[in-house]
Design a protein around this motif. Structure first.
Motif, PDB file in Angstrom:
ATOM      1  N   GLY A  22      31.849  50.257  18.220  1.00 41.99           N
ATOM      2  CA  GLY A  22      32.768  49.635  17.393  1.00 41.99           C
ATOM      3  C   GLY A  22      33.176  50.437  15.982  1.00 41.99           C
ATOM      4  O   GLY A  22      34.273  50.554  15.963  1.00 41.99           O
ATOM      5  N   PRO A 150      35.352  47.389  14.787  1.00 42.27           N
ATOM      6  CA  PRO A 150      36.010  47.322  15.217  1.00 42.27           C
ATOM      7  C   PRO A 150      37.126  47.476  13.708  1.00 42.27           C
ATOM      8  O   PRO A 150      37.759  48.153  13.138  1.00 42.27           O
ATOM      9  CB  PRO A 150      36.903  47.715  15.838  1.00 42.27           C
ATOM     10  N   TYR A 232      40.261  50.156  27.967  1.00 39.23           N
ATOM     11  CA  TYR A 232      41.126  49.281  26.105  1.00 39.23           C
ATOM     12  C   TYR A 232      39.971  49.823  25.473  1.00 39.23           C
ATOM     13  O   TYR A 232      40.334  50.627  24.314  1.00 39.23           O
ATOM     14  CB  TYR A 232      40.395  48.008  26.180  1.00 39.23           C
ATOM     15  N   PRO A 233      38.879  49.734  25.294  1.00 33.54           N
ATOM     16  CA  PRO A 233      37.234  50.778  24.086  1.00 33.54           C
ATOM     17  C   PRO A 233      37.397  52.266  24.741  1.00 33.54           C
ATOM     18  O   PRO A 233      37.698  53.056  23.392  1.00 33.54           O
ATOM     19  CB  PRO A 233      36.299  50.267  24.710  1.00 33.54           C
ATOM     20  N   TRP A 236      42.115  53.478  24.095  1.00 31.09           N
ATOM     21  CA  TRP A 236      42.407  52.907  22.819  1.00 31.09           C
ATOM     22  C   TRP A 236      43.070  53.563  21.232  1.00 31.09           C
ATOM     23  O   TRP A 236      44.148  53.740  21.025  1.00 31.09           O
ATOM     24  CB  TRP A 236      42.481  51.458  22.283  1.00 31.09           C
ATOM     25  N   LEU A 255      41.857  46.933  17.169  1.00 31.90           N
ATOM     26  CA  LEU A 255      40.630  46.065  18.488  1.00 31.90           C
ATOM     27  C   LEU A 255      39.763  44.862  17.698  1.00 31.90           C
ATOM     28  O   LEU A 255      39.589  44.267  19.687  1.00 31.90           O
ATOM     29  CB  LEU A 255      39.804  47.927  18.268  1.00 31.90           C
TER      30      LEU A 255
END
Length: 405
Positions: A22, A150, A232-233, A236, A255
């Protein structure tokens, strides 16, 4: 006091493992474009390759690292991994070719494969009645890293694409020094065992899937759902930059908000929802919410609307724990370890495949000459996969509770 310091070191190590992805995610679109000199679509493809390499290294070397800790001790494995991790982040901070980034992700994936060692250390120092609570602490630390990574990466990205890597290197090195002074060894000659490659085989968990009757369809659903949810990860950062013209800071913030939403749903809401609906209906409810969220994100054109959809996207995450609960109740007590090991391996393989699928789809519908321009196409793909999960799940008979042996 010494035990508390050792536990603190373990939790920080787990958090750093989950932060590793992240923390650098917000800068990856700009970094890869800077290194390769290509467009965002091509950068997404390379980003998917790097993520797949990282996940593959964790999958392949996780059992190996765990077995090394059984032979040589938890302390040297954890501290050496952190030192190598720090040098790896320095390498990525200085990398100016995609091949150095690839080498960095290979090394990073291996050094981040220490969760099994951290869990083993926690088991070593825990009384039987303390183990569940202490493993919960590890899960909380992992979740906290997913949220903080993130957010911190987005803030540091404002100082350049290399800043998050330098920060990660400093954190890893500082924790290695901390561990050197506070972490006692827990592997004694009484529990030490020789290293054997057959025990370090990452594919061993798949051998006995057939011995768990009634679970094959549920495991297939788990595999496909993991791929779908990885959108998503996986995409995104590139989706936000392309569709909403977000910078690294906004990508990191979004995030982080999503991670907080997942933590709230799975930490606070999952129990009352299952109590109200039951596990089977919770699975269908969660998967349906996911389909609605995926379709909405595929066509949304306003970044604030996308952020407003975060509670909806997070609510869909109730499906995973409910599905795992059904499988856990189906297996007998002496199959729980086998079941969880198999589920972990299935999720790992899905995580290896997913980044390539979603980033290739993103590239095809942005820079790859697709039939139409649609940056949200990966979300439509995830919606279709999730609809398939719903169909298969509704046709799956209620598995009977296995007899305990």
């Amino acid at each position: 006091m010494n035990k508390r310091l050792a536990v603190t070191f373990i939790l920080i190590s787990v958090m750093l493992d989950s932060m590793g992805i992240g923390l650098i995610m917000p800068v990856m679109p700009d970094l890869i474009q800077e290194v390769e000199g290509q467009g965002l679509g091509a950068a997404a493809v390379w980003g998917g390759i790097l993520a797949t390499i990282f996940a593959a290294m964790q999958f392949i070397f996780g059992p190996t690292v765990g077995n090394l800790s059984d032979r040589y001790g938890r302390r040297p494995v954890l501290i050496i991994s952190l030192v190598i991790m720090a040098f790896d982040y320095v390498l990525m901070a200085l990398a100016h070719t995609i091949w150095l980034l690839i080498i960095g992700r290979i090394i990073g994936g291996i050094t981040a494969a220490t969760q099994s060692t951290s869990a083993a250390y926690m088991a070593d120092i825990s009384k039987p009645e303390e183990k569940a609570a202490n493993f919960g602490l590890i899960g909380a630390a992992f979740g906290m890293g997913f949220v903080l990574g993130p957010l911190i990466g987005g803030v540091l990205a404002e100082y350049g694409t290399r800043a998050p890597f330098w920060a990660a290197a400093i954190l890893a090195a500082a924790n290695a020094i901390f561990g050197y002074f506070v972490l006692p060894e827990t592997v004694t000659d009484r529990i030490r065992r020789p290293f054997e490659w057959r025990r370090a085989n990452p594919f061993g968990a798949f051998k006995n899937i057939g011995a768990l009757p009634g679970l094959k369809r549920l495991m297939l659903i788990t595999f496909v759902y993991t791929i779908a949810f990885f959108v998503y990860p996986g995409v995104w950062a590139y989706f936000g930059a392309e569709r909403f013209d977000w910078g690294p800071g906004m990508i990191g913030l979004s995030l982080g908000v999503f991670g907080i939403g997942i933590a709230i749903v799975q930490g606070l809401l999952i129990r009352p929802i299952i109590g109200l609906l039951g596990e089977r209906r919770t699975v269908i409810f969660g998967l349906t919410i996911d389909v609605v969220a995926f379709v909405a994100l595929a066509f949304v054109t306003n970044g604030w609307v996308a952020l407003a959809l975060t509670p909806l996207t997070a609510l869909g995450s109730v499906a995973g724990p409910a599905l795992q609960g059904i499988m856990s109740r189906t297996a007998s007590d002496d199959q729980q370890g086998e079941l969880q090991g198999t589920v972990t391996s299935i999720n790992a393989v899905a995580t290896i495949i997913a980044p390539l699928m979603v980033t290739q789809t993103f590239w095809f519908f942005t820079d790859g000459g697709g039939p139409l321009y649609l940056p949200g196409a990966p979300f439509l793909l995830s919606a279709l996969l999730t609809i398939g999960c719903i169909v298969v799940f509704m046709q799956t008979p209620r598995p009977k509770r296995a007899r305990d042996t």
